[in-house]
Design a protein around this motif. Structure first.
Motif, PDB file in Angstrom:
ATOM      1  N   GLY A 169      32.814  36.969  34.152  1.00  0.00           N
ATOM      2  CA  GLY A 169      31.775  35.991  34.444  1.00  0.00           C
ATOM      3  C   GLY A 169      32.075  35.111  35.630  1.00  0.00           C
ATOM      4  N   SER A 170      33.342  34.822  35.878  1.00  0.00           N
ATOM      5  CA  SER A 170      33.676  33.971  37.015  1.00  0.00           C
ATOM      6  C   SER A 170      33.330  34.668  38.322  1.00  0.00           C
ATOM      7  CB  SER A 170      35.160  33.586  36.983  1.00  0.00           C
ATOM      8  OG  SER A 170      35.995  34.725  36.974  1.00  0.00           O
ATOM      9  N   GLN A 171      33.592  35.962  38.402  1.00  0.00           N
ATOM     10  CA  GLN A 171      33.224  36.714  39.610  1.00  0.00           C
ATOM     11  C   GLN A 171      31.722  36.984  39.663  1.00  0.00           C
ATOM     12  OE1 GLN A 171      35.877  40.000  40.755  1.00  0.00           O
ATOM     13  NE2 GLN A 171      37.276  39.370  39.149  1.00  0.00           N
ATOM     14  N   LEU A 172      31.132  37.315  38.527  1.00  0.00           N
ATOM     15  CA  LEU A 172      29.703  37.600  38.503  1.00  0.00           C
ATOM     16  C   LEU A 172      28.878  36.384  38.909  1.00  0.00           C
ATOM     17  CD1 LEU A 172      29.504  39.713  35.225  1.00  0.00           C
ATOM     18  CD2 LEU A 172      29.230  40.556  37.569  1.00  0.00           C
ATOM     19  N   SER A 173      29.352  35.198  38.535  1.00  0.00           N
ATOM     20  CA  SER A 173      28.630  33.975  38.900  1.00  0.00           C
ATOM     21  C   SER A 173      28.542  33.826  40.407  1.00  0.00           C
ATOM     22  CB  SER A 173      29.313  32.748  38.283  1.00  0.00           C
ATOM     23  OG  SER A 173      29.195  32.761  36.871  1.00  0.00           O
ATOM     24  N   ASN A 189      36.505  27.733  34.883  1.00  0.00           N
ATOM     25  CA  ASN A 189      37.711  28.559  34.852  1.00  0.00           C
ATOM     26  C   ASN A 189      38.579  28.232  36.067  1.00  0.00           C
ATOM     27  OD1 ASN A 189      35.368  30.319  36.120  1.00  0.00           O
ATOM     28  ND2 ASN A 189      37.281  30.978  37.099  1.00  0.00           N
ATOM     29  N   PHE A 190      39.745  28.804  36.109  1.00  0.00           N
ATOM     30  CA  PHE A 190      40.648  28.583  37.231  1.00  0.00           C
ATOM     31  C   PHE A 190      40.082  29.136  38.537  1.00  0.00           C
ATOM     32  CE2 PHE A 190      44.548  28.498  34.319  1.00  0.00           C
ATOM     33  CZ  PHE A 190      44.792  27.150  34.548  1.00  0.00           C
ATOM     34  N   ASN A 191      40.452  28.498  39.647  1.00  0.00           N
ATOM     35  CA  ASN A 191      40.496  29.167  40.933  1.00  0.00           C
ATOM     36  C   ASN A 191      41.810  29.939  40.939  1.00  0.00           C
ATOM     37  OD1 ASN A 191      38.133  27.933  42.470  1.00  0.00           O
ATOM     38  ND2 ASN A 191      39.217  26.110  41.797  1.00  0.00           N
ATOM     39  N   ALA A 192      41.787  31.154  41.430  1.00  0.00           N
ATOM     40  CA  ALA A 192      42.960  32.010  41.247  1.00  0.00           C
ATOM     41  C   ALA A 192      43.341  32.760  42.513  1.00  0.00           C
ATOM     42  CB  ALA A 192      42.689  33.018  40.128  1.00  0.00           C
ATOM     43  N   ALA A 193      44.648  32.852  42.737  1.00  0.00           N
ATOM     44  CA  ALA A 193      45.193  33.664  43.821  1.00  0.00           C
ATOM     45  C   ALA A 193      46.445  34.372  43.327  1.00  0.00           C
ATOM     46  CB  ALA A 193      45.516  32.804  45.041  1.00  0.00           C
ATOM     47  N   MET A 194      46.797  35.434  43.989  1.00  0.00           N
ATOM     48  CA  MET A 194      48.046  36.132  43.678  1.00  0.00           C
ATOM     49  C   MET A 194      48.866  36.249  44.955  1.00  0.00           C
ATOM     50  SD  MET A 194      46.671  40.042  43.132  1.00  0.00           S
ATOM     51  CE  MET A 194      48.304  40.577  42.611  1.00  0.00           C
ATOM     52  N   TYR A 249      37.102  32.410  41.662  1.00  0.00           N
ATOM     53  CA  TYR A 249      36.923  30.963  41.804  1.00  0.00           C
ATOM     54  C   TYR A 249      36.275  30.376  40.550  1.00  0.00           C
ATOM     55  CZ  TYR A 249      37.735  32.275  46.649  1.00  0.00           C
ATOM     56  OH  TYR A 249      38.277  32.805  47.793  1.00  0.00           O
ATOM     57  N   ASN A 250      36.290  29.058  40.470  1.00  0.00           N
ATOM     58  CA  ASN A 250      35.753  28.341  39.320  1.00  0.00           C
ATOM     59  C   ASN A 250      34.228  28.502  39.261  1.00  0.00           C
ATOM     60  OD1 ASN A 250      35.102  26.549  37.276  1.00  0.00           O
ATOM     61  ND2 ASN A 250      36.464  24.942  38.013  1.00  0.00           N
ATOM     62  N   MET A 251      33.744  29.124  38.186  1.00  0.00           N
ATOM     63  CA  MET A 251      32.303  29.386  38.090  1.00  0.00           C
ATOM     64  C   MET A 251      31.477  28.132  37.818  1.00  0.00           C
ATOM     65  SD  MET A 251      31.983  31.360  34.448  1.00  0.00           S
ATOM     66  CE  MET A 251      32.929  30.880  33.004  1.00  0.00           C
ATOM     67  N   LYS A 252      32.134  27.012  37.529  1.00  0.00           N
ATOM     68  CA  LYS A 252      31.408  25.761  37.275  1.00  0.00           C
ATOM     69  C   LYS A 252      30.416  25.455  38.399  1.00  0.00           C
ATOM     70  CE  LYS A 252      32.237  20.816  36.497  1.00  0.00           C
ATOM     71  NZ  LYS A 252      33.282  19.757  36.391  1.00  0.00           N
ATOM     72  N   GLU A 253      30.828  25.704  39.624  1.00  0.00           N
ATOM     73  CA  GLU A 253      29.983  25.418  40.791  1.00  0.00           C
ATOM     74  C   GLU A 253      28.663  26.179  40.732  1.00  0.00           C
ATOM     75  OE1 GLU A 253      30.123  26.407  45.554  1.00  0.00           O
ATOM     76  OE2 GLU A 253      32.007  25.882  44.559  1.00  0.00           O
ATOM     77  N   LYS A 254      28.673  27.380  40.142  1.00  0.00           N
ATOM     78  CA  LYS A 254      27.470  28.212  40.092  1.00  0.00           C
ATOM     79  C   LYS A 254      26.678  28.025  38.801  1.00  0.00           C
ATOM     80  CE  LYS A 254      28.410  30.061  44.056  1.00  0.00           C
ATOM     81  NZ  LYS A 254      27.580  29.766  45.240  1.00  0.00           N
ATOM     82  N   VAL A 255      27.329  27.555  37.752  1.00  0.00           N
ATOM     83  CA  VAL A 255      26.654  27.417  36.462  1.00  0.00           C
ATOM     84  C   VAL A 255      25.988  26.051  36.316  1.00  0.00           C
ATOM     85  CG1 VAL A 255      26.982  27.378  33.951  1.00  0.00           C
ATOM     86  CG2 VAL A 255      28.136  29.110  35.333  1.00  0.00           C
ATOM     87  N   GLY A 275      42.151  30.703  32.613  1.00  0.00           N
ATOM     88  CA  GLY A 275      42.193  32.093  33.025  1.00  0.00           C
ATOM     89  C   GLY A 275      40.890  32.387  33.737  1.00  0.00           C
ATOM     90  N   GLY A 276      40.456  33.631  33.668  1.00  0.00           N
ATOM     91  CA  GLY A 276      39.195  34.016  34.275  1.00  0.00           C
ATOM     92  C   GLY A 276      38.567  35.138  33.479  1.00  0.00           C
TER      93      GLY A 276
END
Length: 408
Positions: free
Chosen positions: A358-362, A209-214, A320-326, A354-355
Motif C-alpha cells: 500500500g505504501s508504494q501503491l499510494s 509507514n516508514f520512509n525507507a532506503a537500503m 515513502y510514507n503513504m500518509k502524504e497520499k492518504v 515497516g511498509g
C-alpha cells in the motif's frame, strides 16, 4: 469459521518464499503454485474478469449489485512469504480454546510459544490459535489476508442482500522483498482507492509507514602476512566494523518504537581484502529520513579520508510514507474505522514500523491504507494467528463494501 480455517491451511502449506537475490518476477518459481491455485479458485467461486499475468499478479472483479454509481474500491494482499525463516514443510497446528499458558511447539527442540515473552497471546484466551510446529514460519503474513479477501468475496456472492458497488481484488508476489507493487497495473485495477489486508492484531488500521532506503557498503583492503603487516596491511573487516561502530548506538530497531527511526545493519561479511555491510534506513519523518541518508554518506566520506583503503556506498530509496497520499482522501480511513466500530472492534490507528504494498501503491495513484489480517510474530517459528481474528477481518471487508455503497 471452518471454511476460513480450511482455506488458510491449504494456502499456508504451500511454500511461497520470495528471494531477494533473484531478478525474475515472481522471484521464485514456487510462488506460481499458489498463484495458479488462486486463479482457479477465484473463477470457481464466481468472480469475474479473473486474470493472472506473466509476472504472477492476480486480479478479479465482484460486480456491483446496485443501480447507482459508487466508487470502485479494492482489496490487496500478497501471497509470498518471507525469506527470513524457512517455509519448507509448513505444518500448521490448531490450538482450540487456548488456556493462556505456554504452547509447546516442538517437543524435540523444546521450542515454546510463551505469553511470558509474547504477552499478546493473553488477548486470545478461549480462542482458536493456528501456530507452527516450531520448525518453519506459518505464512499468516500474508496468506491470512489472502484468505480473508477470498472468503469475504465468497460471502458477498452468497448474500446478494448485502448491497455493494464494484469491488476489485489483487494478489501480488514478492512483497516481502519490497517488490510487491513494482508491476501492479493500477490503471487496469481501476479502483478509486483500496485497502491492503496485511496488518497484525485485530483492530489495526494504518495509513502511515516508514520512509525507507537500503544501503550496501563495500570496503577493499590489502592482505599482507600478519608478521610483516605494519604499515602495509589494510584490513577491510576493520574498516567496515569501524564504520558500523560510528552509527548512532541507540537508533536501532531493538531500541526504538512508534515513529522513531533507525539504522539496521542486517548483514556483515568479508575478509581482509573485501568486506561488505548491508543495512536499511528508516524514518517516518521525511526530513529526518534525508538526514539519516546524509549521515551515512558523511561517515563513508570520513572513513575514506582518515584511513587507507577504499570504501564505496551504494544506496537507494525503497518506498515513502503513504500518509502524504492518504490524508487528502482521509474518508477512506474513516470508512474502515466505522466498519470496525460497527462490528464491536476497537480501531488501533498507529504508524506501521515497516511498509506494505500500500505504501508504494499510494504513490502510484491508488491510496491504500492497511487493515489487520490478525497474525502475530511474523517471519519466524513463533508466528501465530487467531482464527476469530481472521473471521472478524472477513466481516470488516464485507462491512467496508457495504458502507461505501451507502455513503456514495
Amino acid at each position: 469459521m471452518e471454511a476460513i480455517l480450511d482455506r488458510f491451511l491449504r494456502y499456508a502449506r504451500i511454500d511461497t518464499q520470495s528471494d531477494p537475490n533473484s531478478d525474475s518476477t515472481p522471484s521464485t518459481e514456487k510462488q506460481w503454485v499458489l498463484a495458479k491455485m488462486l486463479f482457479e479458485e477465484l473463477k470457481n467461486i464466481g468472480l469475474q474478469d479473473v486474470t493472472l499475468d506473466d509476472r504472477g499478479y492476480i486480479m478479479a472483479t465482484l460486480p456491483s449489485n446496485i443501480e447507482k454509481e459508487v466508487p470502485t474500491i479494492g482489496f490487496v494482499s500478497h501471497y509470498d512469504t518471507s525469506p527470513d525463516f524457512t517455509a519448507t514443510g509448513v505444518n500448521p497446528r490448531i490450538i482450540e480454546n487456548y488456556d493462556g499458558k505456554d504452547i509447546l511447539l516442538n517437543e524435540e527442540e523444546n521450542i515454546v510459544l510463551s505469553p511470558d515473552y509474547f504477552e499478546d497471546l493473553l488477548l486470545y484466551k478461549g480462542q482458536t490459535l493456528i501456530v507452527t510446529d516450531g520448525t518453519t514460519l506459518l505464512g499468516a503474513d500474508d496468506k491470512a489476508g489472502v484468505t480473508e479477501i477470498v472468503s469475504a468475496m465468497e460471502h458477498l456472492l452468497a448474500h446478494p442482500e448485502i448491497k455493494h458497488g464494484r469491488i476489485r481484488i489483487g494478489f501480488t508476489p514478492d512483497e516481502e522483498i519490497g517488490r510487491g507493487a513494482h508491476h501492479f497495473d493500477v490503471k487496469s485495477f481501476g479502483a478509486s482507492w483500496a485497502y491492503t489486508v496485511d496488518g497484525s492484531q485485530i483492530g489495526e488500521l494504518e495509513y502511515e509507514n516508514f520512509n525507507a532506503a537500503m544501503a550496501k557498503i563495500t570496503a577493499r583492503g590489502k592482505s599482507v602476512h600478519p608478521g610483516l603487516a605494519k604499515n602495509k596491511m589494510i584490513n577491510a573487516i576493520g574498516i567496515i566494523t569501524d564504520l558500523a561502530s560510528r552509527l548512532p548506538k541507540n537508533e536501532v530497531p531493538e531500541k526504538t518504537s512508534d515513529r522513531e527511526g533507525f539504522f539496521h545493519v542486517y548483514k556483515l561479511e568479508g575478509s581482509i581484502e573485501l568486506a561488505t555491510m548491508e543495512l536499511i534506513i528508516r524514518d517516518h519523518d521525511k526530513s529526518l529520513f534525508e538526514k539519516r541518508k546524509q549521515l551515512l554518506k558523511d561517515l563513508v566520506e570520513a572513513i575514506n579520508k582518515e584511513r587507507p583503503g577504499e570504501v564505496v556506498l551504494e544506496m537507494k530509496d525503497q518506498y515513502y510514507n503513504m500518509k502524504e497520499k492518504v490524508e487528502p482522501v482521509y474518508h477512506i480511513v474513516e470508512i474502515a474505522e466505522e466498519a470496525m466500530k460497527s462490528l464491536g472492534i476497537q480501531p488501533i490507528i498507529k504508524p506501521i514500523r515497516g511498509g506494505t504494498d500500500g505504501s508504494q501503491l499510494s504513490y502510484m495513484g491508488l491510496p491504500c491504507p492497511n487493515i489487520f489480517a490478525g497474525g502475530h510474530n511474523f517471519h519466524g517459528k513463533y508466528e501465530y494467528v487467531p482464527l476469530e481474528s481472521m473471521e472478524k477481518a472477513v466481516e470488516v471487508i464485507v462491512k467496508i463494501c457495504e458502507l461505501t455503497a451507502k455513503k456514495f
